[in-house]
Design a protein around this motif. Structure first.
Motif, PDB file in Angstrom:
ATOM      1  N   ILE A   1       0.818  -1.217   0.000  1.00  0.00           N
ATOM      2  CA  ILE A   1       0.000   0.000   0.000  1.00  0.00           C
ATOM      3  C   ILE A   1       0.853   1.270   0.000  1.00  0.00           C
ATOM      4  O   ILE A   1       0.491   2.276  -0.629  1.00  0.00           O
TER       5      ILE A   1
ATOM      6  N   VAL B   1      -4.519  10.172   2.241  1.00  0.00           N
ATOM      7  CA  VAL B   1      -4.982   9.333   3.356  1.00  0.00           C
ATOM      8  C   VAL B   1      -6.410   9.712   3.749  1.00  0.00           C
ATOM      9  O   VAL B   1      -7.246   8.847   4.023  1.00  0.00           O
TER      10      VAL B   1
ATOM     11  N   ILE C   1      -8.807   8.227   1.347  1.00  0.00           N
ATOM     12  CA  ILE C   1      -9.003   6.798   1.623  1.00  0.00           C
ATOM     13  C   ILE C   1     -10.048   6.608   2.720  1.00  0.00           C
ATOM     14  O   ILE C   1     -10.971   5.779   2.599  1.00  0.00           O
ATOM     15  N   GLU C   2      -9.934   7.377   3.806  1.00  0.00           N
ATOM     16  CA  GLU C   2     -10.872   7.268   4.919  1.00  0.00           C
ATOM     17  C   GLU C   2     -12.287   7.646   4.489  1.00  0.00           C
ATOM     18  O   GLU C   2     -13.272   6.988   4.862  1.00  0.00           O
TER      19      GLU C   2
ATOM     20  N   LYS D   1     -13.828   4.803   2.457  1.00  0.00           N
ATOM     21  CA  LYS D   1     -14.252   3.703   3.316  1.00  0.00           C
ATOM     22  C   LYS D   1     -15.570   4.027   4.015  1.00  0.00           C
ATOM     23  O   LYS D   1     -16.476   3.189   4.103  1.00  0.00           O
TER      24      LYS D   1
ATOM     25  N   THR E   1     -10.808  -2.675   2.844  1.00  0.00           N
ATOM     26  CA  THR E   1      -9.550  -2.409   3.536  1.00  0.00           C
ATOM     27  C   THR E   1      -9.004  -1.069   3.029  1.00  0.00           C
ATOM     28  O   THR E   1      -9.505  -0.489   2.054  1.00  0.00           O
ATOM     29  N   ASP E   2      -7.931  -0.573   3.681  1.00  0.00           N
ATOM     30  CA  ASP E   2      -7.294   0.656   3.192  1.00  0.00           C
ATOM     31  C   ASP E   2      -6.829   0.485   1.748  1.00  0.00           C
ATOM     32  O   ASP E   2      -6.963   1.388   0.920  1.00  0.00           O
ATOM     33  N   GLN E   3      -6.287  -0.711   1.445  1.00  0.00           N
ATOM     34  CA  GLN E   3      -5.770  -0.939   0.096  1.00  0.00           C
ATOM     35  C   GLN E   3      -6.903  -0.981  -0.922  1.00  0.00           C
ATOM     36  O   GLN E   3      -6.800  -0.416  -2.016  1.00  0.00           O
TER      37      GLN E   3
ATOM     38  N   LEU F   1      -8.030   2.421  -1.620  1.00  0.00           N
ATOM     39  CA  LEU F   1      -7.054   3.157  -2.411  1.00  0.00           C
ATOM     40  C   LEU F   1      -7.221   2.861  -3.902  1.00  0.00           C
ATOM     41  O   LEU F   1      -7.035   3.739  -4.749  1.00  0.00           O
TER      42      LEU F   1
END
Length: 469
Positions: free
Chosen positions: A3, A23, A26-27, A30, A39-41, A44
């Motif tokens: 990532i 970042v 990304i949040e 989600k 997931t974070d990935q 992304l």
């Protein structure tokens, strides 16, 4: 893909996006999709798609530069940086601003230019690129320029990254550099080393866009003693070593060879050329000098000059900014720390130090520098003489090859040993125009050349002066 590497890949392509902003995106992605789904990935990947970046695409194999062709898309290459040109700004037809940065890259076979447009033009500074760095360029495209040469263009989708791993398959700058004496053919984008043999000088000119610019002239020699004339156009003095003296060993990165007027080989560079001292840079020290002459407001740029001599009778030309003009008086002694030293030319700019001191008889005055006309030879020396005008001044406008008209003046001088013609071009022609026959004059700071008729003649320079006795 890790990532962090994914984040780095996005930031390289979106240089105006910060890591914290990415970042946060990304949040937000989600939260929008819902807890427990990403997931974070995974988030992304969706953020990258929103930004027009496809992360899952497999990396392409790099092309050799010799294989890049006009019309090629999705170009990926691995190369080293040779030159980085200054940022340029243009106005498009619609009035918007375009930014352009040009790089020259090389591998073991070929050199190519890379054009970075708009936001990409800031990338060399953001990445801290420098000559010799290995870089990978991805998702670029290639076009043929007006001269038919291939150019790689970097747009919004292009990624450029520094390759920190060892790249032994592409020679570094030091391995690429050749002694200038080895140059025999016409070549472009080469790196050479040599020793300065003639005092470097910087002069002003108007470039093809009608803008004021500067050009550096000097001569360098190889280990075999063979000398080459060097001309660096559109020079930025900040990119020139502060002390560039005769016998300095230098490296020139990004020059081309050209046939001179008499068929000899010359080296030409431009604002992208890198000039490096091979030996350690010296510190500029205090220089005590006697002022011989002062010339104020010369030419269209109204530059000011002075001629000076040290205790050992070494002559220096001084180019000075306005604040120093009134400080320097003829025959005064000064101590100075110049801003820059190019051979026997001293630059007094805003960071220079000057202090006028009491007279010191250990310094020669101008009369001790004067010579007779019979002793003048067409060398790189400055001459000082006293003579009588033997003719009236002849002044005319001469048409040059490029269609411009320049002022030319000449007059015949004589002393008790010989006669010689004194000529002036452009702004220096006015120094001769008002002279009449039979006047005694002192001519300081002139150079001798072989004229078109094969005879030696004296030519005035912007820093020269004529004093009526």
């Amino acid at each position: 893909m890790d990532i962090q590497k994914m984040i780095d890949a996005i930031l390289r392509q979106k240089i105006n996006l910060t890591r914290d902003e990415l970042v946060q995106m990304i949040e937000e992605k989600k939260q929008k999709i819902g807890a427990g789904y990403l997931t974070d990935q995974g988030a992304l990947f969706l953020v990258a798609a929103d930004l027009g970046i496809v992360l899952e695409e497999m990396p392409r194999l790099e092309m050799s530069l010799k294989d890049v062709y006009a019309g090629a898309k999705e170009v990926s290459v691995l190369a080293r940086i040779m030159n980085i040109y200054p940022l340029k700004r243009y106005r498009r037809k619609d009035g918007s601003e375009a930014r352009l940065r040009t790089l020259v890259i090389y591998d073991n076979d070929t050199r190519l230019k890379v054009k970075l447009w708009d936001d990409m033009a800031e990338l060399p500074d953001k990445l801290g690129l420098k000559p010799g760095d290995a870089v990978k360029i991805s998702k670029a495209y290639a076009r043929a320029g007006m001269d038919g040469k291939i150019t790689i263009n970097a747009g919004a989708r292009t990624a450029i990254e520094i390759v920190n791993d060892n790249v032994p398959q592409i020679r570094d700058i030091d391995s690429l550099t050749r002694d200038v004496g080895e140059i025999t053919d016409l070549e472009e984008n080469i790196a050479v080393s040599g020793t300065v043999k003639v005092s470097p000088r910087i002069s002003s000119f108007t470039n093809f866009r009608g803008e004021p610019s500067k050009v550096l002239h000097m001569q360098i020699a190889g280990t075999d003693g063979k000398t080459f004339r060097v001309v660096i156009w559109n020079i930025d003095e900040e990119r020139v070593p502060k002390i560039l003296s005769i016998n300095s060993r230098i490296k020139l990165i990004g020059v081309r060879t050209k046939r001179g007027q008499y068929g000899d080989t010359e080296l030409h560079g431009d604002e992208g050329t890198v000039m490096e001292l091979i030996d350690e840079q010296q510190e500029i020290e205090v220089m005590p000098l006697r002022i011989i002459s002062v010339s104020k407001g010369v030419g269209k740029k109204e530059e000011s000059f002075a001629l000076a001599v040290d205790r050992a009778k070494h002559i220096f030309t001084i180019v000075m900014d306005e604040p120093f003009v009134e400080q320097l008086k003829v025959n005064s002694i000064m101590e100075c720390v110049p801003s820059r030293i190019y051979g026997t030319t001293l630059l007094l700019q805003e960071d220079a130090y000057v202090r006028v001191s009491d007279d010191d008889p250990s310094f020669p005055d101008a009369t001790l520098l004067e010579c007779k006309i019979k002793d003048i030879k067409p060398l790189q020396d400055l001459y000082f003489l006293e003579a009588i005008t033997l003719s009236a001044a002849k002044v005319q406008d001469i048409q040059t090859k490029d269609g411009n008209s320049v002022r030319y003046a000449e007059i015949m001088l004589g002393d008790d040993t010989a006669e010689m013609r004194l000529v002036g071009w452009r702004e220096t022609a006015s120094m001769i125009a008002n002279l009449s026959i039979g006047q005694r004059i002192k001519v300081y700071g002139v150079m001798a050349y072989t004229g078109r008729d094969g005879n030696t003649e004296l030519r005035l320079k912007p820093f020269s002066s004529i004093i009526r006795v």
